[in-house]
Write an enzyme that holds these catalytic residues in place. Sequence first.
Site, short mmCIF file in Angstrom:
data_model
loop_
_atom_site.label_atom_id
_atom_site.label_comp_id
_atom_site.label_asym_id
_atom_site.label_seq_id
_atom_site.Cartn_x
_atom_site.Cartn_y
_atom_site.Cartn_z
N SER A 272 0.84 -1.20 0.00
CA SER A 272 0.00 0.00 0.00
C SER A 272 0.87 1.24 0.00
CB SER A 272 -0.90 0.04 1.24
OG SER A 272 -0.17 0.44 2.38
N ASP A 273 0.36 2.32 -0.61
CA ASP A 273 0.99 3.60 -0.37
C ASP A 273 0.67 3.99 1.07
OD1 ASP A 273 2.40 5.92 -0.72
OD2 ASP A 273 1.38 6.51 -2.57
N TRP A 274 1.47 4.89 1.62
CA TRP A 274 1.38 5.22 3.04
C TRP A 274 0.06 5.94 3.33
CZ3 TRP A 274 5.01 2.40 1.75
CH2 TRP A 274 6.03 1.99 2.60
N GLY A 276 -2.84 4.56 2.37
CA GLY A 276 -3.73 4.25 1.26
C GLY A 276 -4.75 3.17 1.54
#
Length: 746
Positions: A272-274, A276
């Site tokens: 995941s993006d931070w 997200g």
Amino acid sequence: MRLAYINASRIFKVLALTIVLGISAARAQSQTPVYLDDNQPIKNRVEDALKRMTLKEKIAMIHAQSKFSSPGVPRLGIPDNWTTDGPHGIRPEVLWDEWSQAGWTNDSCMAFPALTCLAATWHKDMAMLYGKSLGEEARYRNKNILLGPGVNIYRSPLNGRNFEYMGEDPYLSSQIVVPYIKGVQQNGVAACVKHFALNNSEGNRNTVNVNVDDRTLYEIYLPAFKAAVQEGGAWAIMGSYNLYKGQHCCHNEYLLNNILRKEWGFEGVVVSDWGGVHDTHQAIFNGLDMEFGTWTNGLSKGKSKAYDNYYLADPYLALINSGQVGTKELDEKVRRILRLSFLTTMNKKRPFGSFATEEHALAARKIAEDGIVLLKNKGNVLPINLNKAKTIAVIGENAVKMMTVGGGSSSLKARYEISPLDGIKARVGTQANVVYARGYVGDTTGNYNGVETGQNLVDKRPASQIMAEALDVARKADVVVFVGGLNKSDNQDAEGADRQSLSLPYNQDKLITELAKVNKNLVVVNISGNAVAMPWVNQVPAIVQGWFLGSEAGTALASILVGDVNPSGKLPFTFPVKLTDNGAHALNAFPGNDKEVTYKEGIFVGYRWAEKHNIKPLFAFGHGLSYTTFQYGKVTADKKSITASDKITFSVNVKNTGSRDGEEVVQLYISDPKSSVQRPVKELKGFEKISLKPGEQKTVTFTVDKSALSFFDAAKHDWVAEPGSFEALVGSSSADIKTKTTFVLN
């Protein structure tokens, strides 16, 4: 006596049996468990490790334990996973739970050019060198997941994060990302390709749902990711912040399960993006493997163990313990993470890497030199003739401002950064007098995330006085080099916000116009990761696109300006004259509102839009000049017609007709003049960068198959190449076609 013999015999047998059993036990204990045995296939090692893990160990492995790490299994000797930004250099260490700097004194990296510059090299060898060098730096710092590269398509020149990506064309991005990934991963570091998918604006990135038709998705926005998976063998993919089909892309059923895993066969880890991740149930079932950055300061909600409250932590464990979900999906996630560990931290043959070395400095410089683009050179103002130019005026804030700090997650603490002014001074030495004037004042700050430039750029003089000084200095010089453009402040080239205008900030257009009036030998160097408007283009004889060039910025730029290196970069995206020459803006479809955006321009992105509507760009996709000249022969094909199973090869001779060594990027475009669906006028389907000495000639060949002729049929959910006549066009840019030929697909 007989009884004693019998007892002695029994004792002997017992002793013998004990010895045998002891030897067998010792042998059994000395055998390496399958998961620790490098000679075993990774699949076997994964299954062996998985069956040894407890439920809690599995849950722990799929979410963060700190800002940038997730736990391994200490009991089994499986190390933690450590991620790092970014695509241009290795991020400095931060505290365990905070974004604040950890205060290390040995984490100052080599800053490499931004990925727009790498794409502008149009050079696969440079991409491999970039990946290899960056992978060595990540490995030395014991990181096993590099959060990059980025391959989102340049849809609008206002996207603040375009500088981290590889331009507007899916084919060019695909060809550059593959060697980059291979270079990184040969160091036992996973490339985590981002942001999957449709992350094409910054300002509303966490809330916007992207509406795009399937044909556009498959033809424009997915090819680079597909190449990263199937050709580059990427070990990790990062989801994007935005939504698609109403689901956040970090746990998106259609993107992650249907396309990435089922269609493309991706075996790696989805990260995941931070921040997200938004839903436990979707995160379980929709393809996500590792959750990072939720409640991003790590300490929110008043709980001492914030990481246990991630969506894939205690909430997931509670669902399993209550019987609401099973462990099938959990085991799949852990399998993929274990596979990543065995490819990286558990690989005994993993090299040790190196950090901020002279070798990496030379690589950064070479890539920068290879990507700088000469946009205009009327009257051969460049290269600067040091036998004649005894006074060189360098003007502009960007000539001295550090560009490695700021811009978002790709901000770096570089070991050093050579400014354009210092680079020019060092190269010129005593051959000419170099004088500097500020010209304009832009962003005087020098701190991002606790990394400080140490520069004091504050200038409280009136703007009129600062400009007057610059004009006076320029008037007395033999050559003027204006170094301006954008910087990495908010609403320029930076993560988290989009640009507000195509124009240059800080009244630079006025300054450039006035400089052109007082000195006819004016060179404008635009430092940016985005296209900018140039209302003064006809008044300025020489224009250079300088990008964000990293640690060796000034050295590389000086080598181009004085002619030590012949410029050979080509634009990876179109420079429009005005914003409405771009399709997304012509249709009022960027950035949308905070909830929805529709890609109304469809497949007509960049040069595809300009050519469809006969719009002359400021500078075309693929454009870039040289200090020498090249002559193209006539392109030929090895056959006049092909079937769907055939390949066809095109050949063209290219000769250096100038007086100095040079490199040329020969570009192949394919056109389908008669189609049952609307298609671009032409599309890039091949390129080759060649080096030629004066008078030297080389034959460049391109071999393509039906994939280069195909469009995506959404109804069939398949690629279709329609029989008929096609054109192969060869040139030095999308707007400068030198030769063409026709062929038939039967």
